[in-house]
Design a protein around this motif. Structure first.
Motif, short mmCIF file in Angstrom:
data_model
loop_
_atom_site.label_atom_id
_atom_site.label_comp_id
_atom_site.label_asym_id
_atom_site.label_seq_id
_atom_site.Cartn_x
_atom_site.Cartn_y
_atom_site.Cartn_z
N ILE A 60 0.74 -1.17 -0.50
CA ILE A 60 -0.44 -0.33 0.20
C ILE A 60 1.20 1.21 -0.04
CG2 ILE A 60 -1.52 1.12 1.06
CD1 ILE A 60 -3.10 -1.92 0.00
N VAL A 61 0.44 2.21 -0.69
CA VAL A 61 1.11 3.46 -0.91
C VAL A 61 0.25 3.90 -0.39
CG1 VAL A 61 2.62 5.40 -2.26
CG2 VAL A 61 2.12 2.34 -3.43
N ASP A 62 0.22 4.52 0.79
CA ASP A 62 -0.48 5.69 1.81
C ASP A 62 0.03 7.20 1.61
OD1 ASP A 62 -2.25 7.80 3.10
OD2 ASP A 62 -2.24 5.48 5.40
N THR A 63 -0.88 8.56 0.74
CA THR A 63 0.31 9.23 0.34
C THR A 63 -0.73 10.35 1.20
OG1 THR A 63 -1.61 9.27 -1.08
CG2 THR A 63 -0.32 8.52 -2.27
N HIS A 64 -0.94 10.20 2.54
CA HIS A 64 -1.28 11.06 3.78
C HIS A 64 -1.43 10.81 4.97
CE1 HIS A 64 -4.84 13.96 4.01
NE2 HIS A 64 -4.16 14.24 5.35
N VAL A 65 -0.12 11.32 5.47
CA VAL A 65 0.44 9.77 6.71
C VAL A 65 1.13 11.07 7.85
CG1 VAL A 65 1.91 8.47 8.70
CG2 VAL A 65 0.51 8.09 5.88
N HIS A 66 0.37 11.72 8.86
CA HIS A 66 0.85 13.09 9.64
C HIS A 66 2.23 12.32 10.77
CE1 HIS A 66 -1.60 16.46 8.30
NE2 HIS A 66 -2.76 15.39 8.18
N VAL A 67 3.82 11.85 10.50
CA VAL A 67 4.75 11.64 11.58
C VAL A 67 4.74 12.36 12.53
CG1 VAL A 67 6.83 10.07 11.60
CG2 VAL A 67 4.70 9.93 9.41
N ASN A 68 4.64 13.89 12.21
CA ASN A 68 4.92 14.70 13.34
C ASN A 68 6.05 15.30 14.06
OD1 ASN A 68 1.97 14.66 13.11
ND2 ASN A 68 1.51 13.15 14.63
N GLU A 69 7.07 14.28 13.41
CA GLU A 69 8.41 14.71 14.20
C GLU A 69 9.35 15.39 13.32
OE1 GLU A 69 12.38 11.22 15.51
OE2 GLU A 69 10.72 10.74 14.37
N PRO A 70 10.11 15.76 13.41
CA PRO A 70 10.45 16.34 14.56
C PRO A 70 8.96 17.44 15.27
CG PRO A 70 11.44 18.22 13.22
CD PRO A 70 10.92 16.40 12.48
N GLY A 71 9.20 17.05 16.63
CA GLY A 71 8.59 18.63 17.22
C GLY A 71 7.87 18.25 17.71
N ARG A 72 7.16 17.22 17.69
CA ARG A 72 5.62 16.46 18.39
C ARG A 72 6.12 15.22 17.90
NH1 ARG A 72 2.78 20.76 16.01
NH2 ARG A 72 1.78 22.18 17.84
N THR A 73 6.84 14.37 18.59
CA THR A 73 7.00 12.80 18.25
C THR A 73 6.35 12.70 19.08
OG1 THR A 73 9.42 13.52 17.72
CG2 THR A 73 9.37 11.08 18.10
N ASP A 74 5.76 13.25 20.71
CA ASP A 74 5.11 12.79 21.63
C ASP A 74 3.58 11.79 20.73
OD1 ASP A 74 4.65 15.37 21.39
OD2 ASP A 74 3.65 14.78 23.73
N TRP A 75 3.79 12.46 19.96
CA TRP A 75 2.28 12.35 19.26
C TRP A 75 2.21 10.85 18.07
CZ3 TRP A 75 -0.68 17.01 16.98
CH2 TRP A 75 -1.02 17.83 18.04
N GLU A 76 3.50 11.28 17.79
CA GLU A 76 3.63 10.23 16.86
C GLU A 76 5.60 9.33 16.84
OE1 GLU A 76 3.13 6.16 16.25
OE2 GLU A 76 1.11 7.14 14.78
N GLY A 77 5.58 9.86 15.52
CA GLY A 77 7.67 9.55 14.96
C GLY A 77 7.59 8.91 13.97
N PHE A 78 8.70 8.59 13.62
CA PHE A 78 9.02 8.09 12.29
C PHE A 78 9.40 6.61 12.84
CE2 PHE A 78 10.08 11.36 10.43
CZ PHE A 78 9.60 12.24 9.38
N ALA A 79 9.71 6.09 13.56
CA ALA A 79 10.38 4.69 14.40
C ALA A 79 8.84 3.82 14.58
CB ALA A 79 10.79 4.67 15.50
N SER A 80 7.68 4.55 15.08
CA SER A 80 5.95 3.48 15.20
C SER A 80 5.31 3.96 14.07
CB SER A 80 5.43 4.80 16.50
OG SER A 80 5.93 6.25 16.48
N ALA A 81 5.74 5.31 12.97
CA ALA A 81 4.68 5.66 12.48
C ALA A 81 4.97 3.77 11.27
CB ALA A 81 4.73 6.58 12.08
N THR A 82 6.30 4.18 11.43
CA THR A 82 6.71 3.43 10.10
C THR A 82 6.61 1.53 10.47
OG1 THR A 82 9.06 3.18 10.38
CG2 THR A 82 8.46 4.96 8.88
N ARG A 83 6.37 1.84 11.77
CA ARG A 83 6.72 0.12 12.15
C ARG A 83 4.95 -0.65 11.95
NH1 ARG A 83 9.94 1.01 16.87
NH2 ARG A 83 7.57 1.30 17.82
#
Length: 452
Positions: A60-83
């Motif tokens: 799947i290619v998801d073209t609409h994702v808010h990862v929120n890092e840097p700055g609001r990594t407590d909301w999500e972040g690249f590690a958790s979002a990509t897992r």
């Protein structure tokens, strides 16, 4: 001599050229290099045979994702979002320019995004830029730096560092982008309509919907269409929730304007009649509307008036989402659903007799074309070896605490869904295996740069 490949995957049912058939895919150096019959005499270092009940589909290619890092990594972040993405069969995401700090509105902010993502990416990541009042007149350097397009809000975004564009500024942005064929992706709600319908909030879901009526979307989309007519630019309407705008959209497309439209899993899965008062996990902007509207969105997808489906994964902390006593006026507006977007859409599609082939096209082929990623979105010789072993008839119950998202809150909690992701491959390497611990998966993700 028989060619020897890095990987072959044999499937009784693989989605090739828009139809399922028995096939064997051969992979070398992260690319699909051959496709043969199920019993093709291929040899490889690694061979996988999918059991009956599992089909092979493109990632799947998801073209609409808010990862929120840097700055609001407590909301999500690249590690958790990509897992989470990998666990849901998503192999590519395009990250939104907010709600990170700084937002991706300058070349330096893009550099900070890429640095934050580089060492944490389980899957491939591209980046949208942002069009805000202060960045108008300066969009082309960010375009040249490799963003896939520019996001704009036509009403307040919810975060101070990403202000919205007025109608005049919208037209200026479209004119600027037309000069280098850039793409504007638009959160289309009209601020004047929203102000006229503002209420005191509270726990009533119907009151929340009344504060963001259909006319807010329809009016804003009309402004975008007028801008396209004036400038010849390209625009994409994000997260369409209101079917009332469909006649306007249909007419604009018939006119030949360069307009595409998406909707999201939550608008296709839920209806306002089923949302309890105080259930702020369902709050998103624009809002989830009624059952009749949901059915019209599905019909618009079938008709081609809506082009694609993307998650609009927009998480926050649990406190921001649920910590206001059920007051929809105070809760953060965003649905967290990246990991379950494919099964959610497939489960809802089954109600209407829509095939898995069509669902995958809306979530892979159509999204890849929007982003300009020809190596993604299909199982074909020469494309990236990003694919998923998916069991469409298996079911599971969403348990928020078991999701990979950083904050365990989702509107899909408790939903029984069809479609289980068993394995996700990125570039021919497994990045998710059902039941395997996260620490057994190596980080394989690449940072994508748009080619203009």
């Amino acid at each position: 001599m028989v060619d020897h490949y890095d990987l072959i995957v044999r499937a009784h049912s693989a989605l090739i050229d828009g139809a399922f058939r028995p096939a064997t895919l051969a992979v070398t150096n992260g690319t699909i290099v051959a496709i043969g019959d199920h019993d093709a005499e291929f040899t490889a270092t690694t061979e996988v045979a999918l059991p009956a009940g599992q089909v092979l589909i493109p990632g799947i290619v998801d073209t609409h994702v808010h990862v929120n890092e840097p700055g609001r990594t407590d909301w999500e972040g690249f590690a958790s979002a990509t897992r989470a993405a990998a666990a849901g069969g998503v192999t590519t995401i395009i990250d939104m320019p907010l709600n990170s700090i700084p937002p991706t509105t300058t070349v330096d902010a893009l550099r900070q995004k890429r640095e934050a993502a580089a060492a944490q990416a389980t899957i491939d990541i591209g980046f949208w830029g942002g069009a805000i009042p202060s960045s108008l007149g300066h969009l082309e350097p960010l375009h040249r730096a490799g963003v896939f397009g520019f996001k704009a809000f036509l009403s307040p975004s919810g975060v101070d560092e990403f202000p919205h564009l007025s109608s005049e500024q919208l037209h200026a942005a479209l004119a600027e982008l037309a000069a280098f064929d850039g793409l504007l992706i638009v959160h289309a709600e009209d601020p004047g309509v929203l102000e006229a319908h503002e209420n005191t909030g509270g726990v009533g879901y119907d009151d929340f919907v009344a504060s963001r009526p259909d006319s807010a979307e329809k009016t804003a989309i009309e402004h975008v269409i007028e801008g396209l007519r004036r400038t010849g630019a390209r625009a994409h309407i994000l997260h369409l929730s209101s079917a009332s705008a469909l006649p306007t959209i249909r007419a604009a497309k018939a006119e030949g304007l360069h307009l595409t439209v998406e909707t999201c899993p939550h608008y296709l899965s839920f209806a306002s009649e089923g949302i309890p008062d105080g259930a702020t996990q369902y709050k998103c902007c624009p809002p989830i509307r009624d059952e009749s509207n949901r059915r019209e969105l599905w019909q618009a997808l079938i008709a081609g008036d809506i082009d694609l489906i993307a998650s609009d994964h927009s998480p926050s902390t649990r406190e921001l989402k649920l910590g206001h006593g059920g007051d929809f006026g105070l809760a953060w507006g965003g649905i967290s659903g990246l990991e379950v977007s494919l099964p959610a859409v497939w489960s809802a599609a089954r109600e209407f007799g829509i095939t898995l082939e069509q669902v995958v096209e809306w979530m892979t082929g159509s999204t890849s074309r929007l982003a300009g990623l020809p190596a993604k979105g299909s199982l074909a010789v020469g494309t990236d070896a990003d694919f998923v072993a998916f069991a469409p008839d298996e079911t599971f119950t969403v348990i928020a605490e078991h999701l990979q998202h950083k904050n365990k809150v989702t509107a899909f909690d408790g939903s029984e869904l069809h479609g289980v992701v068993h394995t996700t491959w990125l570039g021919g390497e497994p990045v998710f295996v059902l039941g395997a611990p996260n620490d057994q998966v190596r980080l394989r993700g690449r940072l994508l740069t748009a080619t203009h």
